[in-house]
Design an enzyme around this catalytic site. Structure first.
Site, PDB file in Angstrom:
ATOM      1  CB  CYS A 192     -34.282 -36.595  58.485  1.00  0.00           C
ATOM      2  SG  CYS A 192     -35.159 -37.477  57.178  1.00  0.00           S
TER       3      CYS A 192
ATOM      4  CB  CYS B 239     -32.606 -33.850  54.582  1.00  0.00           C
ATOM      5  SG  CYS B 239     -34.219 -34.417  55.160  1.00  0.00           S
TER       6      CYS B 239
ATOM      7  CB  CYS C 259     -35.500 -39.211  54.257  1.00  0.00           C
ATOM      8  SG  CYS C 259     -35.161 -37.686  53.385  1.00  0.00           S
TER       9      CYS C 259
ATOM     10  CD  GLU D  57     -32.218 -40.280  56.995  1.00  0.00           C
ATOM     11  OE1 GLU D  57     -32.926 -40.645  56.036  1.00  0.00           O
ATOM     12  OE2 GLU D  57     -31.253 -39.511  56.884  1.00  0.00           O
TER      13      GLU D  57
ATOM     14  CG  ASN E 203     -34.264 -43.356  49.461  1.00  0.00           C
ATOM     15  OD1 ASN E 203     -33.844 -44.499  49.589  1.00  0.00           O
ATOM     16  ND2 ASN E 203     -33.859 -42.572  48.483  1.00  0.00           N
ATOM     17  CB  ILE E 204     -40.735 -44.398  49.845  1.00  0.00           C
ATOM     18  CG1 ILE E 204     -40.322 -45.656  50.625  1.00  0.00           C
ATOM     19  CG2 ILE E 204     -41.891 -44.697  48.897  1.00  0.00           C
ATOM     20  CD1 ILE E 204     -41.392 -46.242  51.499  1.00  0.00           C
ATOM     21  CD  GLU E 205     -36.071 -41.079  44.880  1.00  0.00           C
ATOM     22  OE1 GLU E 205     -36.211 -41.314  43.662  1.00  0.00           O
ATOM     23  OE2 GLU E 205     -35.007 -40.674  45.388  1.00  0.00           O
TER      24      GLU E 205
HETATM   25  N1  THU Z   1     -32.471 -39.163  51.283  1.00  0.00           N
HETATM   26  C1  THU Z   1     -32.672 -39.957  52.382  1.00  0.00           C
HETATM   27  O1  THU Z   1     -33.438 -40.929  52.323  1.00  0.00           O
HETATM   28  N2  THU Z   1     -31.989 -39.669  53.508  1.00  0.00           N
HETATM   29  C2  THU Z   1     -31.042 -38.712  53.618  1.00  0.00           C
HETATM   30  O2  THU Z   1     -30.439 -38.559  54.684  1.00  0.00           O
HETATM   31  C3  THU Z   1     -30.738 -37.837  52.485  1.00  0.00           C
HETATM   32  C4  THU Z   1     -31.618 -37.997  51.303  1.00  0.00           C
HETATM   33  C5  THU Z   1     -33.160 -39.515  50.040  1.00  0.00           C
HETATM   34  C6  THU Z   1     -34.244 -38.589  49.568  1.00  0.00           C
HETATM   35  C7  THU Z   1     -34.251 -38.862  48.089  1.00  0.00           C
HETATM   36  O3  THU Z   1     -35.028 -40.024  47.832  1.00  0.00           O
HETATM   37  C8  THU Z   1     -32.815 -39.210  47.765  1.00  0.00           C
HETATM   38  O4  THU Z   1     -32.202 -39.553  49.004  1.00  0.00           O
HETATM   39  C9  THU Z   1     -32.024 -38.089  47.096  1.00  0.00           C
HETATM   40  O5  THU Z   1     -32.112 -36.907  47.819  1.00  0.00           O
END
Ligand code: THU
Length: 134
Positions: free
Chosen positions: A92, A89, A56, A58, A45-47
């Protein structure tokens, strides 16, 4: 194709967590995609400081495969640092239905919980290419 090596894909997803950029949530997710060509694509995941821009793990892994020209995703493994294997989520789920509709999805945590699901399990009655006549 022979049975995919789901255990190896799960390990790749765990390794992919290292590529996660999650300075805000500290919730590091890893994903690994296996394509019909036998290639593995990783994603974390890249915020973003503008939180909704976050993507996310995925989608990073799936989009990496597509960006490399791959179109047939056989399996997707996702690992979350949760008590039980978390599930993707809603955004995704929609992307998985579109870009990996025939895949097997392995959901896991870091302590051995593992579950196998399909895109249709994750998004029953979903809106997909069929509704557009594709
Ligand atoms: N996140 C994912 O990368 N995949 C998921 O299936 C659920 C959530 C990430 C998004 C965000 O960076 C962090 O998890 C918290 O929600």
């Amino acid at each position: 194709m022979t049975q995919p090596d789901y255990a190896a894909l799960a390990e790749a997803a765990i390794a992919a967590r290292e590529r996660s950029y999650a300075p805000y949530s500290h919730f590091h997710v890893g994903a690994a995609v296996l394509t019909a060509a036998g290639n593995i694509f990783l994603g974390g995941n890249i915020e973003n400081a503008a939180y909704p821009m976050t993507i996310c793990a995925e989608r990073v892994a799936i989009f990496s495969a597509y960006a490399a020209g791959e179109r047939e995703i056989v399996a997707l493994a996702v690992v979350t640092p949760t008590d039980d294997a978390a599930s993707p989520c809603g955004a995704c789920r929609q992307v998985i239905l579109e870009l990996a509709p025939r895949s097997i999805i392995i959901l896991l945590n870091l302590s051995g919980a593992r579950r196998r699901v399909t895109p249709q399990d994750l998004l029953p009655f979903g809106f997909g290419p069929a509704q557009l006549g594709r």
